[in-house]
Design an enzyme around this catalytic site. Structure first.
Site, PDB file in Angstrom:
ATOM      1  N   HIS A 169       0.838  -1.206   0.000  1.00 60.47           N
ATOM      2  CA  HIS A 169       0.000   0.000   0.000  1.00 60.47           C
ATOM      3  C   HIS A 169       0.869   1.250   0.000  1.00 60.47           C
ATOM      4  O   HIS A 169       0.621   2.200  -0.759  1.00 60.47           O
ATOM      5  CB  HIS A 169      -0.908   0.044   1.238  1.00 60.47           C
ATOM      6  CG  HIS A 169      -1.952  -1.010   1.286  1.00 60.47           C
ATOM      7  ND1 HIS A 169      -2.209  -1.736   2.432  1.00 60.47           N
ATOM      8  CD2 HIS A 169      -2.828  -1.457   0.356  1.00 60.47           C
ATOM      9  CE1 HIS A 169      -3.189  -2.582   2.195  1.00 60.47           C
ATOM     10  NE2 HIS A 169      -3.576  -2.442   0.944  1.00 60.47           N
ATOM     11  N   ARG A 211      -1.739  -6.802  -8.029  1.00 61.91           N
ATOM     12  CA  ARG A 211      -0.592  -7.689  -7.836  1.00 61.91           C
ATOM     13  C   ARG A 211      -0.477  -8.739  -8.934  1.00 61.91           C
ATOM     14  O   ARG A 211       0.604  -9.217  -9.232  1.00 61.91           O
ATOM     15  CB  ARG A 211      -0.716  -8.419  -6.491  1.00 61.91           C
ATOM     16  CG  ARG A 211      -0.613  -7.552  -5.284  1.00 61.91           C
ATOM     17  CD  ARG A 211      -0.796  -8.395  -4.038  1.00 61.91           C
ATOM     18  NE  ARG A 211      -2.038  -9.131  -4.120  1.00 61.91           N
ATOM     19  CZ  ARG A 211      -3.119  -8.899  -3.374  1.00 61.91           C
ATOM     20  NH1 ARG A 211      -3.080  -7.991  -2.449  1.00 61.91           N
ATOM     21  NH2 ARG A 211      -4.215  -9.602  -3.529  1.00 61.91           N
TER      22      ARG A 211
END
Length: 161
Positions: free
Chosen positions: A17, A90
């Site tokens: 993050h 991802r």
């Protein structure tokens, strides 16, 4: 001035993050990091705990602010005038999910575009749910989360309640 919104549950905040926030802060005039609150979702950390951790973690970024949202993120964007939603991805599974969500969000608010930021390779396996499981079982999460998050997880899982 271009404001981008980076929403997430941040339960817990991860190094992945923070990488997205850091990279985005160099691309946009301002970033609203938005802690999503969904009454139907079970969180490990309260909204106040997540807010406190994220407040510390975003301090190095002058153009990043922190908010809490319990409504549709496109409604938040409309209220604040933000035109961009940022989503970290991802892998192809994330992309498929986020792509479908971006289409729905665009239907709800055509003035908001979703931009995907791929994670750095070193964070491909960093996932909040996996981190929580590792922390609960005493695994090493030091490379996946900032120190304050690792400490908070330790307290949650390894102190008498």
């Amino acid at each position: 001035m271009t404001t981008a919104v980076f929403p997430g549950s941040f339960d817990p905040p991860t190094n992945g993050h923070l990488s997205i926030i850091e990279r985005a802060s160099q691309l946009f005039d301002s970033i609203d990091v938005v802690i999503a609150v969904n009454a139907d979702k079970k969180y490990l950390f309260t909204r106040e705990e997540r807010f406190a951790m994220m407040t510390e973690l975003i301090k190095p970024f002058q153009n990043v602010s922190l908010h809490i949202c319990d409504e549709l993120i496109v409604n938040y964007a409309k209220k604040t005038g933000a035109k961009v939603l940022l989503r970290g991805i991802r892998n192809t599974n994330d992309f498929a999910y986020e792509f479908d969500l971006s289409l729905m969000n665009h239907t709800l608010n055509p003035d908001v575009e979703t931009l995907f930021i791929p994670t750095e390779q070193r964070y491909v396996i960093v996932k909040s749910s996996s981190i929580k499981e590792l922390a609960q079982l005493g695994g090493d999460i030091s490379g996946m989360v900032p120190d304050i998050v690792a400490e908070a997880l330790y307290v949650k899982y390894h102190t008498a309640q």
